[in-house]
Design a protein around this motif. Structure first.
Motif, mmCIF file in Angstrom:
data_model
loop_
_atom_site.group_PDB
_atom_site.id
_atom_site.type_symbol
_atom_site.label_atom_id
_atom_site.label_comp_id
_atom_site.label_asym_id
_atom_site.label_seq_id
_atom_site.Cartn_x
_atom_site.Cartn_y
_atom_site.Cartn_z
ATOM 1 N N ALA A 119 27.597 35.531 39.931
ATOM 2 C CA ALA A 119 27.094 34.924 38.509
ATOM 3 C C ALA A 119 26.328 33.836 38.699
ATOM 4 O O ALA A 119 25.562 33.388 37.769
ATOM 5 N N GLY A 120 26.754 32.968 39.637
ATOM 6 C CA GLY A 120 26.277 31.604 39.864
ATOM 7 C C GLY A 120 24.633 31.550 40.029
ATOM 8 O O GLY A 120 23.692 31.054 39.828
ATOM 9 N N ALA A 121 24.481 32.875 40.973
ATOM 10 C CA ALA A 121 23.014 32.933 41.510
ATOM 11 C C ALA A 121 22.220 33.527 40.667
ATOM 12 O O ALA A 121 20.969 33.605 40.870
ATOM 13 N N HIS A 122 22.679 34.307 39.790
ATOM 14 C CA HIS A 122 22.033 35.008 38.766
ATOM 15 C C HIS A 122 22.522 34.821 37.390
ATOM 16 O O HIS A 122 23.044 35.503 36.706
ATOM 17 N N PRO A 123 22.236 33.593 36.977
ATOM 18 C CA PRO A 123 23.016 33.212 35.377
ATOM 19 C C PRO A 123 22.623 34.032 34.197
ATOM 20 O O PRO A 123 23.262 34.079 33.457
ATOM 21 N N ALA A 124 21.541 34.808 34.497
ATOM 22 C CA ALA A 124 21.129 35.472 33.307
ATOM 23 C C ALA A 124 22.068 36.820 32.976
ATOM 24 O O ALA A 124 21.980 37.431 32.072
ATOM 25 N N SER A 125 22.514 37.280 34.308
ATOM 26 C CA SER A 125 23.289 38.391 34.471
ATOM 27 C C SER A 125 24.592 38.093 34.024
ATOM 28 O O SER A 125 25.248 37.316 34.459
ATOM 29 N N ARG A 126 25.123 39.024 33.069
ATOM 30 C CA ARG A 126 26.484 38.642 32.380
ATOM 31 C C ARG A 126 27.542 39.399 33.091
ATOM 32 O O ARG A 126 28.751 39.132 32.984
ATOM 33 N N ASP A 127 27.023 40.571 33.803
ATOM 34 C CA ASP A 127 28.307 41.809 34.228
ATOM 35 C C ASP A 127 29.301 41.124 35.025
ATOM 36 O O ASP A 127 30.525 41.315 35.000
ATOM 37 N N GLU A 128 28.845 40.203 36.170
ATOM 38 C CA GLU A 128 29.689 39.368 36.902
ATOM 39 C C GLU A 128 30.939 38.794 36.320
ATOM 40 O O GLU A 128 31.844 38.588 36.573
ATOM 41 N N VAL A 129 30.221 37.978 35.362
ATOM 42 C CA VAL A 129 31.112 36.990 34.552
ATOM 43 C C VAL A 129 32.268 37.835 33.762
ATOM 44 O O VAL A 129 33.551 37.405 33.919
ATOM 45 N N TYR A 130 32.006 39.104 33.062
ATOM 46 C CA TYR A 130 32.753 39.796 32.368
ATOM 47 C C TYR A 130 33.966 40.337 33.428
ATOM 48 O O TYR A 130 35.253 40.361 33.251
ATOM 49 N N GLU A 131 33.272 40.741 34.628
ATOM 50 C CA GLU A 131 34.003 41.305 35.725
ATOM 51 C C GLU A 131 35.024 40.320 36.126
ATOM 52 O O GLU A 131 36.354 40.626 36.516
ATOM 53 N N ALA A 153 36.316 37.765 34.418
ATOM 54 C CA ALA A 153 37.471 37.694 33.712
ATOM 55 C C ALA A 153 38.447 38.636 33.627
ATOM 56 O O ALA A 153 39.609 38.590 33.512
ATOM 57 N N ARG A 154 37.725 40.132 33.620
ATOM 58 C CA ARG A 154 38.630 41.157 33.730
ATOM 59 C C ARG A 154 39.811 40.849 34.699
ATOM 60 O O ARG A 154 40.883 41.280 34.660
ATOM 61 N N LEU A 155 39.298 40.723 36.184
ATOM 62 C CA LEU A 155 40.027 40.594 37.121
ATOM 63 C C LEU A 155 41.118 39.751 37.166
ATOM 64 O O LEU A 155 42.188 39.559 37.514
ATOM 65 N N LEU A 156 40.846 38.410 36.451
ATOM 66 C CA LEU A 156 41.561 37.202 36.277
ATOM 67 C C LEU A 156 42.633 37.704 35.164
ATOM 68 O O LEU A 156 43.852 37.297 35.485
ATOM 69 N N ARG A 157 42.492 38.408 34.498
ATOM 70 C CA ARG A 157 43.460 38.956 33.401
ATOM 71 C C ARG A 157 44.442 39.666 34.318
ATOM 72 O O ARG A 157 45.688 39.362 33.903
ATOM 73 N N CYS A 210 37.170 30.585 31.730
ATOM 74 C CA CYS A 210 37.987 29.169 31.773
ATOM 75 C C CYS A 210 39.432 29.485 31.322
ATOM 76 O O CYS A 210 40.414 29.046 31.718
ATOM 77 N N GLU A 211 39.516 30.378 30.107
ATOM 78 C CA GLU A 211 40.849 30.543 29.514
ATOM 79 C C GLU A 211 41.750 31.236 30.628
ATOM 80 O O GLU A 211 43.060 30.940 30.611
ATOM 81 N N ARG A 212 41.283 32.321 31.296
ATOM 82 C CA ARG A 212 42.077 33.053 32.240
ATOM 83 C C ARG A 212 42.416 31.970 33.515
ATOM 84 O O ARG A 212 43.641 32.280 33.975
ATOM 85 N N LEU A 213 41.541 31.251 33.893
ATOM 86 C CA LEU A 213 41.864 30.585 35.155
ATOM 87 C C LEU A 213 43.061 29.549 34.473
ATOM 88 O O LEU A 213 43.890 29.239 34.933
#
Ligand code: HEM
Length: 621
Positions: free
Chosen positions: A412-424, A426-430, A560-563
């Motif tokens: 996600a950091g390397a490709h800030p425009a892509s959202r998939d990794e951020v969702y993923e 958050a899902r795993l953190l849940r 952030c909330e999950r962390l």
């Protein structure tokens, strides 16, 4: 059960291949004196061999001498013929595959085999593998490349897929070494070329993302200790994290895939073996000797037996892992003998190897793992063991998921425009928070044990202590609480120590998260000489700015909330653990030598992501 998965054979005779195919420079055997022969390639001398290559009696005697119960034999790469017309390579493969089965037939159930296939033609290779698997071979030995094609070649990956479908073990052997013009002397193709070839094959397969697509049941092993791979993994990992070009197309950093393949133990040095096991894990290394060739292990298994590895690790390396690799479960060679094939290619008594609930989940092995120390056994000691083991299993899952969160945040950091990794992420953190919630609750089960019941077997536990939970410490290190001093509790277990050292070196979830915010433009580069406090404040402000712009950063706020929730739950875990400790042993010292509950209370201050908490304060200002 001692199983050698890397050793070779040559039949005593075979047809004149040059004459059979009408092309020169095929391997042939020249018997020089009783029990001795030379392998020639055309007019060129290739290797001295002896009767251990073709005589099962000699092999079995030497196996008895070395305490080896089973050998999984394979032909020699010089016979691969990948650069020949496919019909010749296929015919040659069939000759040696059937010869291998004939040798096994005379091996009293202690010899099993891997076939070879014409890998230059994927359809022919798949068909020959299927034929051989039916005929009794346990899998296949392949070269680490086919001409200019590495193992990440689409056709070869298709073949590996087929091997997984056929439950055929794959041994990758280096061959046809690179840059031979620069290695004419000193056996350099063996000492330098082979390790490099093997590493090249492994790196190609990992970085191409092949392991993201190949089924998890593929059993693949790289010979000769995986060449230079383990030693240079840090270099590969560094490049992966720091240079997009070096990332290839795999989803995770290279070290994520270590549990997807095996290596053998043919490294000929105690330090190298120790390092190999520390890097790959004791579940991924298997006895491989290169017997009976001149550079093979002289007394097969001595390297492992004489190592400083734990008895448990030695058992795995000597045979336990091979049973898994070969799909033999826990069956004895006697039982397997019933499944050994005849030279005509038919199973004498086909044995059922169908997966069951129990074999898949390893239930018998799992239920063997509770070994109370009290004698006569105290009723509650079983509960004490089961609860701890359950915690450790969940710790394993947490590490698995948090590693994936790290990889997703890196992407996600390397490709800030892509959202998939951020969702993923958050899902795993849940998932991680849900697991931790269960872990907090689980202490209540142990609280059904009276303090007097615990005292009845407590003295049997010393000096074992929760301090030595490798995975708990790994979790702390992975999340960012890296306290090198805690390594001292792991001195008695070198593998755990090495694993924790590795975690110390690796980027933590904390650092990866803030690097990602930097990629998102929320956190600037720290000015030279910035104090730790200034860096901390900058990180907290970066989080604050995310929350203040929630229309654009819902996904990151979710992370952030999950962390934060995870942090909160781990503190709850610490608190419930302290309550359990006080309820059970009051304020007495722990078996690990600490002051007990009063020491543990100090750990309540620990937070993985203090900046996420500080941001709350800032938001109100
Ligand atoms: C009767 C039950 C238990 C007692 C009396 C107990 C006691 C203690 C004590 C006194 C310590 C401090 C280190 C020492 O001096 O040994 C400790 C640490 C620890 N215990 Fe337990 N414990 C119990 C159950 C558990 C369970 C079920 C787990 C689950 C994994 C666990 C995991 C840990 C861990 C990970 C640490 C290290 C904590 C840190 O360093 O922050 N304990 N325990």
């Amino acid at each position: 059960m001692v199983i050698d998965i890397h050793n070779h054979f040559f039949p005593a005779t075979w047809p004149d291949l040059a004459e059979r195919y009408g092309t020169p420079n095929w391997p042939w055997i020249k018997h020089t004196e009783p029990g001795k022969a030379d392998i020639m390639v055309g007019e060129r001398f290739f290797r001295h061999i002896d009767s251990a290559c073709w005589d099962p009696e000699v092999r079995l005697q030497e196996m008895d001498r070395d305490g080896v119960e089973m050998q999984v034999i394979s032909a020699t790469p010089v016979l691969f013929a990948y650069d020949r017309p496919v019909e010749h390579a296929l015919d040659c493969a069939r000759l040696f595959n059937d010869a291998a089965l004939e040798l096994c037939r005379r091996g009293k159930g202690r010899l099993r085999s891997l076939c070879q296939v014409p890998l230059q033609d994927i359809d022919a290779a798949c068909a020959e593998l299927s034929r051989c698997k039916k005929a009794g071979h346990l899998g296949v030995q392949i070269g680490n490349h086919v001409g200019d094609k590495n193992l990440d070649d689409a056709g070869i990956v298709t073949f590996l897929h087929h091997c997984a479908d056929e439950s055929a073990a794959v041994l990758v052997h280096p061959w046809d070494m690179m840059s031979q013009a620069r290695m004419p002397k000193y056996m350099m193709p063996w000492t330098v070329g082979m390790p490099a070839e093997t590493q090249l094959a492994m790196v190609a397969l990992v970085l191409s993302g092949a392991f993201d697509r190949l089924p998890a049941n593929l059993q693949i092993c790289f010979a000769h200790g995986g060449g230079s791979f383990a030693f240079l993994l840090g270099r590969l990992e560094n490049a992966w994290h720091r240079h997009p070009v070096a990332q290839g197309t795999c989803q995770f950093p290279p070290s994520h895939y270590l549990n997807r393949f095996f290596v053998d133990s043919a490294v000929f040095d105690q330090h190298a073996l120790q390092f190999l096991v520390a890097t790959m894990g004791a579940d991924q290394v298997m006895l491989g000797s290169d017997y009976p060739f001149p550079l093979g292990e002289e007394r097969v298994g001595d390297l492992i037996r004489g190592s400083l590895l734990s008895q448990q690790a030695k058992t795995k390396l000597l045979g336990g892992n091979a049973l898994r690799f070969l799909g033999l479960g826990e069956k004895s060679p006697g039982e397997k003998e019933a499944g050994v094939a005849t030279a005509s290619g038919e199973l004498a008594h086909p044995s059922s190897e169908q997966l069951t609930y129990s074999s898949y989940l390893k239930i018998p092995q799992l239920l063997e793992l509770q070994q109370p120390q009290s004698s006569p056994q105290h009723h509650d000691e079983l509960l004490f063991i089961v609860v701890h083991q359950t915690y450790e299993l969940w710790f394993k899952e947490l590490l698995h998921d948090l590693d994936a969160v790290v990889a997703n945040l890196q992407a996600a950091g390397a490709h800030p425009a892509s959202r998939d990794e951020v969702y993923e992420a958050a899902r795993l953190l849940r998932r991680c928070t849900e697991i931790t919630r269960v872990l907090v609750e689980q202490f209540t089960i142990l609280e059904t044990m009276l303090p007097t019941h615990f005292l009845a077997f407590r003295d049997k536990l010393e000096p074992a202590s929760g301090f030595q939970s490798e995975q708990f410490r790994e979790l702390e290190f992975l999340c960012g609480l890296k306290d090198e001093k805690m390594l001292r509790y792991h001195k008695p277990t070198p593998e755990a120590h090495a694993q924790l050292e590795r975690r110390l070196r690796e980027p933590s979830l904390h650092s990866v998260f803030f690097e990602a915010l930097r990629g998102l433009g929320k956190l600037g580069v720290f000015p030279e000489g910035a104090t730790e406090r200034e860096r901390f404040d900058a990180r907290a402000r970066a989080v604050q700015s995310l929350y203040q712009d929630d229309r654009h950063h819902r996904d990151w706020i979710d992370v952030c909330e999950r962390l934060t929730e995870f942090d909160e739950l781990v503190v709850s875990w610490r608190l419930r653990h302290i309550q359990l400790v006080e309820r059970t042993i009051g304020v007495n010292m722990g078996t690990g030598g600490s002051a007990g509950a009063s020491y543990l209370k100090l750990t309540l201050e620990k937070k993985f992501f203090p900046e996420l908490w500080e941001a709350r304060t800032l938001l109100m200002k």
